[in-house]
Every structure is written in C-alpha cells, then in structure tokens.
Design an enzyme around this catalytic site. Structure first.
Site, PDB file in Angstrom:
ATOM      1  N   ALA A 273       0.833  -1.205   0.000  1.00  0.00           N
ATOM      2  CA  ALA A 273       0.000   0.000   0.000  1.00  0.00           C
ATOM      3  C   ALA A 273       0.872   1.260   0.000  1.00  0.00           C
ATOM      4  O   ALA A 273       0.508   2.264  -0.625  1.00  0.00           O
ATOM      5  CB  ALA A 273      -0.947   0.005   1.195  1.00  0.00           C
TER       6      ALA A 273
ATOM      7  N   GLY B 194       1.775   1.564  -3.533  1.00  0.00           N
ATOM      8  CA  GLY B 194       0.560   1.811  -4.309  1.00  0.00           C
ATOM      9  C   GLY B 194       0.002   3.198  -4.111  1.00  0.00           C
ATOM     10  O   GLY B 194      -0.557   3.789  -5.044  1.00  0.00           O
ATOM     11  N   ASP B 195       0.158   3.756  -2.925  1.00  0.00           N
ATOM     12  CA  ASP B 195      -0.278   5.124  -2.666  1.00  0.00           C
ATOM     13  C   ASP B 195       0.461   6.092  -3.590  1.00  0.00           C
ATOM     14  O   ASP B 195      -0.145   6.985  -4.187  1.00  0.00           O
ATOM     15  CB  ASP B 195      -0.038   5.478  -1.200  1.00  0.00           C
ATOM     16  CG  ASP B 195      -0.350   6.924  -0.881  1.00  0.00           C
ATOM     17  OD1 ASP B 195      -1.493   7.353  -1.134  1.00  0.00           O
ATOM     18  OD2 ASP B 195       0.542   7.621  -0.387  1.00  0.00           O
ATOM     19  N   GLY B 196       1.748   5.884  -3.738  1.00  0.00           N
ATOM     20  CA  GLY B 196       2.541   6.735  -4.624  1.00  0.00           C
ATOM     21  C   GLY B 196       2.155   6.567  -6.083  1.00  0.00           C
ATOM     22  O   GLY B 196       2.050   7.547  -6.823  1.00  0.00           O
TER      23      GLY B 196
ATOM     24  N   SER C  60      -1.326   8.164  -6.580  1.00  0.00           N
ATOM     25  CA  SER C  60      -1.212   9.623  -6.497  1.00  0.00           C
ATOM     26  C   SER C  60      -0.578  10.204  -7.759  1.00  0.00           C
ATOM     27  O   SER C  60      -1.031  11.233  -8.274  1.00  0.00           O
ATOM     28  CB  SER C  60      -0.386  10.033  -5.283  1.00  0.00           C
ATOM     29  OG  SER C  60      -1.056   9.703  -4.102  1.00  0.00           O
TER      30      SER C  60
END
Length: 128
Positions: free
Chosen positions: A23, A26-28, A31
């Site tokens: 995560a 994956g957040d990066g 975004s």
C-alpha cells in the site's frame, strides 16, 4: 517480469512484502496517476491541482473507486486487495481499510511490472 517496466530498476519480490508495504508503494503510484491525469485535463494553478488531487486520493474517494473495480478483478487481484483491506492499520473505518486494499493492489501490480493492468484499473477508478 522486466524491472525496466518500473521507475526504480531494482528487483523486488512483491510476495514477501506486507500488505501495508504494498500500500505504501501503491499510494505513490495512484497519487502520481491522479496528478498526471489532472495535468492532462488542463493547465491549472498549482493550488487548484493540489486541491483536486487531494479530493481524488482521499480514502472516501478511493473507497468509491473500489466499488467500480471489484467486479473486474482476477482472483489473484482480489486476494491482494483483501490482504490490504484486512491489514491492521493505525486508522480505522471502512473507507480507510478499502483504500488501503486499493493501494496494496496498485503497489502489487506496479512492482510486478503490470503497468498496463494498473492503467486499466485506474481508468475504471476514474469513471463517473
């Protein structure tokens, strides 16, 4: 998998990573995709870009996006999503857990070099 399909050319075994580590990546990925999409739509002042990006990457918006994705996931992808969703985090709430699952899925696919699949799922997330 070709490590050239990722930005940082170092082999990473995604199977050994925790769902929260997936995560984190994956957040990066998510975004960056939101930011690129916003730039492709219009040249806006940076403050407007930031406000729009935050609105799209917040847990509530990602939770809504999950609803669009679930029917399109493979068994493997659904399992990764569920690992992320069920991970023990410092935050609570259904939206936050679902967004963590979404980010884990994006991190997993990105680290596996499946950029086309990341793009496909992101397109589903952005449908109105």
């Amino acid at each position: 998998m070709s490590i050239m399909e990722r930005l940082y050319p170092q082999e990473i075994d995604r199977h050994t990573l925790s769902p929260l580590a997936l995560a984190f990546v994956g957040d990066g990925v998510y975004s960056l995709m939101v930011r690129e999409r916003l730039l492709s739509e219009a040249n806006r002042p940076v403050n407007d870009l930031h406000r729009l990006a935050v609105k799209q990457v917040r847990a509530e918006a990602q939770s809504v996006a999950v609803e669009r994705l679930l029917p399109h996931l493979t068994e493997e992808e659904e399992a990764v999503f569920k690992r992320g969703r069920n991970a023990h985090t410092a935050r609570s709430g259904a939206d936050y857990h679902r967004s963590t699952g979404l980010e884990a899925l994006f991190g997993y696919l990105y680290l596996d070099g499946r950029i086309d699949r990341v793009r496909e799922l992101f397109s589903l997330c952005m449908e109105d």
